[in-house]
Design a protein around this motif. Structure first.
Motif, PDB file in Angstrom:
ATOM      1  N   GLY A 224     -12.992   8.146   0.929  1.00  0.00           N
ATOM      2  CA  GLY A 224     -13.881   7.989  -0.612  1.00  0.00           C
ATOM      3  C   GLY A 224     -12.470   8.213  -1.487  1.00  0.00           C
ATOM      4  O   GLY A 224     -12.076   8.124  -2.662  1.00  0.00           O
ATOM      5  N   ARG A 225     -11.403   9.356  -0.841  1.00  0.00           N
ATOM      6  CA  ARG A 225     -10.817   9.961  -1.533  1.00  0.00           C
ATOM      7  C   ARG A 225      -9.088   8.908  -1.808  1.00  0.00           C
ATOM      8  O   ARG A 225      -8.610   8.950  -1.214  1.00  0.00           O
ATOM      9  CB  ARG A 225     -10.278  11.503  -0.572  1.00  0.00           C
ATOM     10  CG  ARG A 225     -10.965  12.389  -1.075  1.00  0.00           C
ATOM     11  CD  ARG A 225     -10.932  13.828  -0.814  1.00  0.00           C
ATOM     12  NE  ARG A 225      -9.776  13.713   0.417  1.00  0.00           N
ATOM     13  CZ  ARG A 225      -8.993  15.011   0.849  1.00  0.00           C
ATOM     14  NH1 ARG A 225      -9.824  16.067  -0.617  1.00  0.00           N
ATOM     15  NH2 ARG A 225      -8.349  14.972   1.384  1.00  0.00           N
ATOM     16  N   SER A 226      -9.421   9.015  -2.925  1.00  0.00           N
ATOM     17  CA  SER A 226      -7.941   7.569  -3.076  1.00  0.00           C
ATOM     18  C   SER A 226      -7.177   8.222  -4.232  1.00  0.00           C
ATOM     19  O   SER A 226      -7.239   8.755  -4.908  1.00  0.00           O
ATOM     20  CB  SER A 226      -8.187   6.502  -3.915  1.00  0.00           C
ATOM     21  OG  SER A 226      -7.395   5.645  -4.341  1.00  0.00           O
ATOM     22  N   THR A 227      -5.885   7.674  -4.064  1.00  0.00           N
ATOM     23  CA  THR A 227      -4.899   8.366  -5.128  1.00  0.00           C
ATOM     24  C   THR A 227      -5.232   7.403  -6.559  1.00  0.00           C
ATOM     25  O   THR A 227      -4.146   7.780  -7.418  1.00  0.00           O
ATOM     26  CB  THR A 227      -3.822   8.503  -4.824  1.00  0.00           C
ATOM     27  OG1 THR A 227      -3.545   6.920  -4.545  1.00  0.00           O
ATOM     28  CG2 THR A 227      -3.179   9.486  -3.520  1.00  0.00           C
ATOM     29  N   GLY A 228      -5.494   7.048  -5.761  1.00  0.00           N
ATOM     30  CA  GLY A 228      -5.721   5.602  -7.542  1.00  0.00           C
ATOM     31  C   GLY A 228      -4.132   4.792  -7.478  1.00  0.00           C
ATOM     32  O   GLY A 228      -4.198   3.939  -8.824  1.00  0.00           O
ATOM     33  N   GLU A 229      -3.555   5.077  -6.673  1.00  0.00           N
ATOM     34  CA  GLU A 229      -2.363   4.476  -6.458  1.00  0.00           C
ATOM     35  C   GLU A 229      -2.760   3.059  -5.089  1.00  0.00           C
ATOM     36  O   GLU A 229      -1.408   3.168  -4.361  1.00  0.00           O
ATOM     37  CB  GLU A 229      -1.196   4.719  -6.205  1.00  0.00           C
ATOM     38  CG  GLU A 229      -0.909   5.660  -7.314  1.00  0.00           C
ATOM     39  CD  GLU A 229      -0.596   5.143  -8.828  1.00  0.00           C
ATOM     40  OE1 GLU A 229      -1.408   4.123  -8.312  1.00  0.00           O
ATOM     41  OE2 GLU A 229      -0.789   5.743  -9.615  1.00  0.00           O
TER      42      GLU A 229
ATOM     43  N   THR B  35      -8.552   9.233   2.748  1.00  0.00           N
ATOM     44  CA  THR B  35      -8.962   8.019   2.528  1.00  0.00           C
ATOM     45  C   THR B  35     -10.374   7.246   2.680  1.00  0.00           C
ATOM     46  O   THR B  35     -11.291   6.470   2.051  1.00  0.00           O
ATOM     47  CB  THR B  35      -8.291   6.973   2.858  1.00  0.00           C
ATOM     48  OG1 THR B  35      -6.515   7.108   3.067  1.00  0.00           O
ATOM     49  CG2 THR B  35      -7.813   5.963   1.905  1.00  0.00           C
ATOM     50  N   ILE B  36     -11.017   7.037   3.802  1.00  0.00           N
ATOM     51  CA  ILE B  36     -12.203   6.937   4.332  1.00  0.00           C
ATOM     52  C   ILE B  36     -13.390   7.438   3.744  1.00  0.00           C
ATOM     53  O   ILE B  36     -13.983   6.717   3.389  1.00  0.00           O
ATOM     54  CB  ILE B  36     -12.391   6.714   5.873  1.00  0.00           C
ATOM     55  CG1 ILE B  36     -11.138   5.806   6.147  1.00  0.00           C
ATOM     56  CG2 ILE B  36     -13.397   5.887   6.468  1.00  0.00           C
ATOM     57  CD1 ILE B  36     -10.781   6.035   7.948  1.00  0.00           C
TER      58      ILE B  36
ATOM     59  N   ASP C 273      -0.576   4.569  -0.721  1.00  0.00           N
ATOM     60  CA  ASP C 273      -1.315   5.582  -0.195  1.00  0.00           C
ATOM     61  C   ASP C 273      -1.318   5.502   1.365  1.00  0.00           C
ATOM     62  O   ASP C 273      -1.247   4.686   1.743  1.00  0.00           O
ATOM     63  CB  ASP C 273      -2.964   4.863  -0.648  1.00  0.00           C
ATOM     64  CG  ASP C 273      -3.902   5.963  -1.051  1.00  0.00           C
ATOM     65  OD1 ASP C 273      -3.597   7.439  -0.919  1.00  0.00           O
ATOM     66  OD2 ASP C 273      -4.620   5.475  -1.183  1.00  0.00           O
ATOM     67  N   GLN C 274      -1.531   6.723   1.532  1.00  0.00           N
ATOM     68  CA  GLN C 274      -1.500   7.246   2.898  1.00  0.00           C
ATOM     69  C   GLN C 274      -3.136   7.101   3.011  1.00  0.00           C
ATOM     70  O   GLN C 274      -3.943   7.363   2.449  1.00  0.00           O
ATOM     71  CB  GLN C 274      -1.164   8.732   2.851  1.00  0.00           C
ATOM     72  CG  GLN C 274       0.431   9.227   2.947  1.00  0.00           C
ATOM     73  CD  GLN C 274       1.079   8.184   4.235  1.00  0.00           C
ATOM     74  OE1 GLN C 274       1.403   8.749   4.778  1.00  0.00           O
ATOM     75  NE2 GLN C 274       2.017   7.448   3.561  1.00  0.00           N
ATOM     76  N   LEU C 275      -2.803   5.778   4.975  1.00  0.00           N
ATOM     77  CA  LEU C 275      -4.133   6.099   5.227  1.00  0.00           C
ATOM     78  C   LEU C 275      -4.761   7.007   5.725  1.00  0.00           C
ATOM     79  O   LEU C 275      -3.869   7.437   6.766  1.00  0.00           O
ATOM     80  CB  LEU C 275      -4.174   4.293   5.607  1.00  0.00           C
ATOM     81  CG  LEU C 275      -5.597   3.632   6.494  1.00  0.00           C
ATOM     82  CD1 LEU C 275      -6.562   3.943   4.886  1.00  0.00           C
ATOM     83  CD2 LEU C 275      -5.750   2.627   7.276  1.00  0.00           C
TER      84      LEU C 275
ATOM     85  N   ARG D  20       1.486  -1.217   0.080  1.00  0.00           N
ATOM     86  CA  ARG D  20       0.319  -0.031   0.386  1.00  0.00           C
ATOM     87  C   ARG D  20       1.143   1.158  -0.040  1.00  0.00           C
ATOM     88  O   ARG D  20       1.926   1.388   0.840  1.00  0.00           O
ATOM     89  CB  ARG D  20      -0.756   0.065   1.546  1.00  0.00           C
ATOM     90  CG  ARG D  20      -2.336  -0.784   0.940  1.00  0.00           C
ATOM     91  CD  ARG D  20      -3.098   0.215   2.515  1.00  0.00           C
ATOM     92  NE  ARG D  20      -3.085   1.156   1.823  1.00  0.00           N
ATOM     93  CZ  ARG D  20      -4.951   1.315   1.623  1.00  0.00           C
ATOM     94  NH1 ARG D  20      -5.513   0.265   1.411  1.00  0.00           N
ATOM     95  NH2 ARG D  20      -4.569   3.375   1.383  1.00  0.00           N
TER      96      ARG D  20
END
Lengths: 238, 246
Positions: B195-200, B192-193, B186-188, B184
Motif C-alpha cells: 500500500g505504499r504508493s508514490t501517488g504517481e 507497493t503491494i 511507479d516502481q512495482l 506506470r
C-alpha cells in the motif's frame, strides 16, 4: 490554434542546467540527472526516462510519522529528464541552503529537495499536544529546497528584543535556531464568550526569521486524494 | 466614495467588438450579440437582454454519453444582446482561438464557454482504462471560434516532441492529434503491494507532435459550481445511478 495560453511565460523550454528552477510562480521544474526527493503526489508532468519510488525514511522517521501522523511522505524520482512539481496552485519558492543553515519547515509545505539535504522530523519544542500536530521537518546540509505558500508569504524577522507570535495553521517555517513555545493569549472570560478563534499561538524567540502564509487553509487533502490508489489499484495497474 | 477597488483595472472593460475577451485573468467578458454556449452556473453578472436556456449536454447522444461517462460539459445557451460575465471559482481563464482543421481535447471540467460555431463531442481517451481519477472521457472541440477554459493557477504548456507524461488530474487540454496512453511510473515492488504508493501510480503518456497544457494543481476544478460535469462525486454514482438520476 492561437491563444494567450501559448505565451512565452507558460511554454516549457528545454533545460539549460541540471537542477531546480521555477517554471513560474506556481510550478517548480527540475532538470534531473540522478535523483530528487519530492512529496508524494506532487508531480504534475514529466518527460524523459524517470522512475518514481517510495522513499524509505528509516525506522526512526517511519515511527515518528506513524505515531504523529505528521511529517513528509516522500518519493524518490530517479533517471534523466525533466519533471514539474506543483501543489494546489500555491506559490512556490526555492530556498538555497548552505552548510550551517538549518530550516524548520512544516511537512505540508515541502515540494521537493536535493538529495544532498538531510532532514529529520522533530516535535516543535514547547508545543505539547496542542496546536494541531506541531511536528516539523528540519532540513540542513547544502542544496536547494522548494516550498509552497498558499498566497504571498510574509517573512518576519525575529530578534531577541522582539519575539514573534504566529498562528500554528498559517506558519510555514522558520530558521531552526529559534526557540519555540506555545502562547495562550486568551483570557478565560473570552473563551467563555465563545472565543476569538485564536486559542494558541506559536511563540518564536531568538535571532532569525519566520515565514507565514496568508491562509490557514488545510492543503493536505489534495495530496492524499491522489495516493488513494491503494493495494488493489496498484496491483491491477501493474 | 473612494477605494483602490475602483481602480481602472477593476472597472468594466468596454469594447465595440462583439465576442469573448478577458475582463481580467479570472473573469471572462462576452459582448453578446447572438448566442454563446456556457457551462451552467458560470454566469456571475450580465447587463442587457438575455435568455438562459439549459441544454443539458447538448443532444440525446451526448446526454447518454455524459450520463454513462460522467464526462461532458453541462451547458446553457445564452442568447440576446448585452454584456455577460462568466467565471468559475476564481480559476484563471484562458481563451483559445480554434481555426478550421484544429482539434483540441479538453477536460470537460475545465471548459467555461465556447462560441456556437465550435462543435464538441465526448471521446474516449485511449489507453487510460478505468483507473484514471480524472475521467477516461474528454471533450474534443473542432470548428472555428473561441473556447474559454479555466485552469487552477498559471499553467505550463509542454510541447510534445518527446514522450511526455502528466498527472491525469493536472492535464487540462492537449492537441487532439496526440496519441495518449497510460503509463506506470511507479516502481512495482513489495512496498507497493503493502500500500505504499508514490501517488504517481497512473500517469498519462502523450506522444506525437503537439502540446499539452498542465495546471499546477491536482484538484478537481470546477465541479462544484456546475453541479455536474465529471467531478468525483458524479462518477461515484456509477452507471445505473447516473442513468436513473438523470
Amino acid at each position: 490554434m492561437r491563444s494567450d495560453l501559448f505565451k512565452a511565460d507558460n511554454m516549457a523550454q528545454p533545460p539549460t542546467q541540471v537542477g531546480m528552477s521555477l517554471q513560474h510562480s506556481k510550478c517548480v521544474k527540475y532538470a534531473l540527472n540522478g535523483e530528487v526527493l519530492a512529496r508524494q503526489g506532487a508531480m504534475v508532468a514529466y518527460r524523459g526516462n524517470l522512475a518514481f519510488e517510495v522513499k524509505s525514511q528509516g525506522v526512526g522517521n517511519f515511527l515518528k510519522r506513524a505515531v504523529t501522523g505528521e511529517g513528509l511522505p516522500l518519493m524518490a524520482v530517479r533517471g534523466q529528464g525533466e519533471v514539474w512539481f506543483a501543489s494546489g496552485a500555491h506559490d512556490c519558492f526555492i530556498m538555497d541552503l548552505e552548510p550551517g543553515d538549518a530550516l524548520s519547515i512544516n511537512g505540508r509545505n515541502v515540494v521537493c529537495f536535493d538529495p544532498s539535504l538531510s532532514y529529520e522530523i522533530q516535535m516543535v519544542r514547547g508545543a505539547g499536544m496542542f496546536g494541531g500536530g506541531l511536528f516539523n521537518s528540519i532540513f540542513n546540509g547544502q542544496g536547494r529546497l522548494a516550498i509552497t505558500c498558499d498566497g504571498q508569504p510574509i517573512v518576519i524577522p525575529v530578534s531577541q528584543q522582539a519575539p514573534v507570535f504566529v498562528d500554528t495553521d498559517a506558519v510555514v517555517g522558520w530558521s531552526a535556531g529559534l526557540q519555540t513555545s506555545i502562547q495562550k493569549s486568551q483570557s478565560l472570560k473570552s473563551i467563555l464568550r465563545g472565543g476569538s478563534g485564536e486559542l494558541f499561538q506559536l511563540a518564536l524567540y531568538g535571532q532569525g526569521f519566520v515565514i507565514v502564509q496568508p491562509s490557514e487553509g488545510h492543503q493536505v487533502a489534495a495530496a492524499q486524494q491522489s495516493s488513494s490508489g491503494g493495494l488493489l489499484g496498484s496491483v491491477l495497474g501493474g | 466614495m473612494r477605494s483602490a477597488l475602483f481602480a481602472a483595472e477593476n472597472m468594466e472593460k468596454e469594447s465595440a467588438q462583439p465576442g469573448m475577451r478577458l475582463q481580467n485573468s479570472k473573469m471572462l467578458k462576452v459582448e453578446l450579440n447572438g448566442e454563446i454556449m456556457a457551462r451552467t452556473g458560470a454566469m456571475v453578472a450580465y447587463q442587457g437582454q438575455m435568455q438562459f436556456q439549459a441544454l443539458g449536454s447538448g443532444g440525446m447522444g451526448k446526454w447518454i454519453k455524459s450520463k454513462l461517462t460522467g464526462e461532458g460539459v453541462p451547458l446553457m445557451k445564452v442568447s440576446g444582446v448585452g454584456d455577460l460575465f462568466l467565471a468559475d471559482r476564481a480559476a484563471d481563464v484562458h481563451i483559445i482561438d480554434v481555426e478550421p482543421g484544429d482539434a483540441i481535447t479538453i477536460n470537460g471540467k475545465n471548459v467555461l464557454a465556447f462560441d456556437s460555431t465550435v462543435q464538441y463531442d465526448i471521446k474516449f481517451v485511449q489507453g487510460l482504462g478505468m483507473f484514471s481519477a480524472a475521467g477516461m472521457f474528454n471533450c474534443v472541440f473542432t470548428g472555428q471560434g473561441k473556447v474559454a477554459i479555466t485552469t487552477k493557477g498559471t499553467p505550463v504548456v509542454l510541447s510534445v516532441n518527446q514522450p511526455t507524461y502528466a498527472d491525469p488530474q493536472a492535464a487540462i487540454c492537449w492537441s487532439a492529434s496526440l496519441q495518449t496512453g497510460y503509463h506506470r511510473a511507479d516502481q512495482l515492488g513489495l512496498g507497493t503491494i503493502l500500500g505504499r504508493s508514490t501517488g504517481e501510480a497512473f500517469t498519462m503518456s502523450f506522444s506525437g507532435q503537439g502540446f499539452v497544457v498542465v495546471q499546477p494543481s491536482e484538484e478537481f476544478a470546477g465541479s462544484l459550481v456546475s453541479g455536474g460535469g465529471g467531478g468525483a462525486q458524479q462518477q461515484s454514482q456509477g452507471l445505473l445511478g447516473g442513468l436513473l438520476g438523470g
